[in-house]
Design a protein around this motif. Sequence first.
Motif, PDB file in Angstrom:
ATOM      1  N   HIS A 242       0.832  -1.202   0.000  1.00  0.00           N
ATOM      2  CA  HIS A 242       0.000   0.000   0.000  1.00  0.00           C
ATOM      3  C   HIS A 242       0.866   1.251   0.000  1.00  0.00           C
ATOM      4  O   HIS A 242       0.608   2.207  -0.737  1.00  0.00           O
ATOM      5  N   SER A 247      -1.671   1.380  -3.911  1.00  0.00           N
ATOM      6  CA  SER A 247      -2.888   0.617  -4.186  1.00  0.00           C
ATOM      7  C   SER A 247      -2.641  -0.817  -3.745  1.00  0.00           C
ATOM      8  O   SER A 247      -1.521  -1.211  -3.469  1.00  0.00           O
ATOM      9  N   ASP A 249      -4.078  -3.342  -5.661  1.00  0.00           N
ATOM     10  CA  ASP A 249      -4.522  -4.109  -6.827  1.00  0.00           C
ATOM     11  C   ASP A 249      -3.913  -5.499  -6.872  1.00  0.00           C
ATOM     12  O   ASP A 249      -4.578  -6.465  -7.222  1.00  0.00           O
ATOM     13  N   LEU A 256      -8.476  -4.753  -3.483  1.00  0.00           N
ATOM     14  CA  LEU A 256      -9.299  -3.710  -4.081  1.00  0.00           C
ATOM     15  C   LEU A 256     -10.399  -3.282  -3.118  1.00  0.00           C
ATOM     16  O   LEU A 256     -10.685  -2.101  -2.954  1.00  0.00           O
ATOM     17  N   ALA A 259      -8.837  -1.151  -0.304  1.00  0.00           N
ATOM     18  CA  ALA A 259      -8.442   0.192  -0.728  1.00  0.00           C
ATOM     19  C   ALA A 259      -9.659   1.043  -1.061  1.00  0.00           C
ATOM     20  O   ALA A 259      -9.661   2.251  -0.839  1.00  0.00           O
ATOM     21  N   ASP A 260     -10.712   0.420  -1.580  1.00  0.00           N
ATOM     22  CA  ASP A 260     -11.907   1.177  -1.934  1.00  0.00           C
ATOM     23  C   ASP A 260     -12.743   1.537  -0.716  1.00  0.00           C
ATOM     24  O   ASP A 260     -13.306   2.619  -0.631  1.00  0.00           O
ATOM     25  N   PRO A 263     -10.281   4.134   2.086  1.00  0.00           N
ATOM     26  CA  PRO A 263      -9.195   4.812   1.371  1.00  0.00           C
ATOM     27  C   PRO A 263      -8.274   5.586   2.319  1.00  0.00           C
ATOM     28  O   PRO A 263      -7.096   5.718   2.061  1.00  0.00           O
TER      29      PRO A 263
ATOM     30  N   ARG B 247      -4.319   0.738 -14.273  1.00  0.00           N
ATOM     31  CA  ARG B 247      -4.591  -0.075 -13.090  1.00  0.00           C
ATOM     32  C   ARG B 247      -5.994   0.172 -12.560  1.00  0.00           C
ATOM     33  O   ARG B 247      -6.755   0.927 -13.125  1.00  0.00           O
ATOM     34  N   GLY B 248      -6.299  -0.482 -11.470  1.00  0.00           N
ATOM     35  CA  GLY B 248      -7.621  -0.348 -10.863  1.00  0.00           C
ATOM     36  C   GLY B 248      -8.421  -1.614 -11.085  1.00  0.00           C
ATOM     37  O   GLY B 248      -7.916  -2.596 -11.621  1.00  0.00           O
TER      38      GLY B 248
END
Lengths: 295, 476
Positions: A242, A247, A249, A256, A259-260, A263, B247-248
């Motif tokens: 991180h 991120s 990912d 995901l 992190a979402d 945040p 990314r993402g």
Amino acid sequence: MIAAPLERVVRVFARPAPWWSNISAVAARELRDAVRARWFLLYTLAFAGLGLGISYISAAGSGAAGLSGYGRTTAGLINLVLLVVPLMALTAGAGSIAPDRERGMLSYLLAQSVSRWEVLLGKYLGLSLALLACICLGLGVCAGVLALTGAGTSTDARSLLWLGGLAFGLALGMLSIGMLVSVLAHKGSVATGTAVFLWLLMVFASDLGVMAGVLALRMRIETLLAVGLANPLQVFKMWSLHAIDASLDVLGSVGLYAADTYPHGLAWMFAASLAAWAVVPLVVAGLVFSRRSGV
Amino acid sequence: MNPSRFIMGLLGALVLPCGAPAQPPGAGGVSPLASRIAAAAPGDTIEVGPGTYPGRLVIDKAVRLVARPGPDRPMLDAQGYGDAVEIRAENVELRGFIIERTGSELDGENVGVRVLANGAVIQDNELRDVLFGVDCKAALRCVIRNNVIGAKDLDIARRGDAIRLWRSDGTLIEGNTIRDGRDSILWYSKGVIVRNNLAERCRYGFHLMYSNDVTIEGNTLRANSVGIYFMYSTGVTVRNNIIDRNRGPSGYGIGLKDTDAFVIENNILSGNRVGMYLDNSPVVRTNRVLIARNTIAVNDVGMQFLPSVKGNTLTGNTMLDNFEQISVLGRGDLSDNEFDLDGAGNFWGDYAGYDADHDGVGDTEYESQTLFENLMDREPKLRLLMFSPVQQAIEFVGRALPAIRPEPKFSDLYPLMRPAGATLVAPARAGGGNIWIAAAALLGVPSMIVGFAFADRLLARPAARRNCPAMGGATA
């Protein structure tokens, strides 16, 4: 002796409290013991050597297509830290009290005007400094190799510094557990054996359990994240990724989701988890140690 | 009266007055340039001097509207309401303007330049604070060249497309710089060439829907959610692009869904979550498709296939340092795809074979056969355990015990010994000096600690032994 120069610094601000003198004196002894002892040398050599290999291989591999080794070195080093640092810290902690008790050293020490808490905290401080030295040496060698081969970038520099700090955070937690084991065990060999067993449990068995949970019980990602946050090794790994990559990912759906959903709070959650692992076992160890009659 | 219609009418009466934002005074008016267009004859060149021209500009004659060369460019300012420019006549040229401040209504498709006629040339403009950038509707053979297209500071889904083509065949999109937009999207547009553009921080760098015979070359697409995504398109050529760090949750460098007859060659796909993603592409297995000489490096997953994908040919690609080289989502293998062409396979960074006869091709095949990857492909949540020591442990067990060794996902019979893919001028990640600082800092800490520990011995100064003599000397 560490106490003297440290005290000179401290005295500028305030007269050192007697408890600090005691703790720093115990810490200094522990630190010097560690530097002289074989375990420290061995771990430092292993850590630095393996780190050297990883950074050398990544530097060589990435040169082929003119790509910088984006995250590759870091990934290898994360892996290395996850293996070596817990082992190092757990066994160091396990060797802190129990062998001294066996040799009668502890009785001798406690006959002086130091309290049991001071002995414990002093040993913790000294060993944590020794571990910090070991981690920094290992990663410093990697940084040196990357700098010499010209493969290092500022991303690497930043990630190595982050790794050093976070590995130290992980080491504090593991050292704490190790010292609890050492306080509880009556023999040095038992303490070391238990520490190695715990290492195996934390490094392999817990992850295998998570795998089984995912495959057999179809664990939900919220549960997985909670399990990950409870495990200091996973926290170290997630926090490193991180901090370096901004991120998660790489860690798939759980990363995901984390992190979402959090945040901003994620780093605090990591910090809280590592801090809890460092403080709680140490406090338990202190309580047990200070209430025990006899050594 | 039909009751449902009555209700709709009632709703409409309620909604409409508040739906459209109040027009600010003076905004949305007719541009002062309108009179000059009215006075011009078709084919004339109208040179526009510096200044701000507020309001909406409709160009309904085949004129060349050109900014006068100079330091200050004329500004076409829609003042936050509606569209800035609308082109209704064929062969209009719009060159060198700053076009800014469209409205923000997605349903109104507020746009910087709306093109409704063939042969428009939109060149050297800067579009800023626009909802949609350039929107071509049934406008054939237009040229969109060397524009800088920005976006509004809205939530990504509420932004508009930087470039949108709708049934606009033969368009050339070249040399544009696109930042922060939603997508650049081609709908039902044939024979489009997309060349040398830069798209960064967008949602989709380029997105093709039902657009055939499109060439995409020499673009740089970085830090978008998705680099290029193809859907239901046939006959696409993708070459010489640099597709970096997309990314993402989507995070594909190149994605192909139900796309056919494609050639993807000489691209660099690096640092993406998934370098290339294939979903039912090619559609018709016998259609020859080619994925050749790409460098696919340092992605989380190099190439991801859905298990039904068959009929691809991969040759001369460089697969280097991807955390997972090839992933098959779900379970399955890629045996219906070719990993070599005429005896030339691909370069795999993790190939452990040898080349005794020095023909540049490894003597043993490259097989992707790792237990942990298989488990991860089956249950993507396991990606959480990436980089944990348990990953290596599982791989080791998989290798040691043939009973649980997974079936290989594919094998490359002719793995190359040297990378043959597109070589990359390394993306600028400068600052090599910092690594020296990091090394010094990291090596400084232990020397300080050890120094403190032995300070007294080094200085050979008798320390004031406080409290207990045991601590000072009993350790030797």
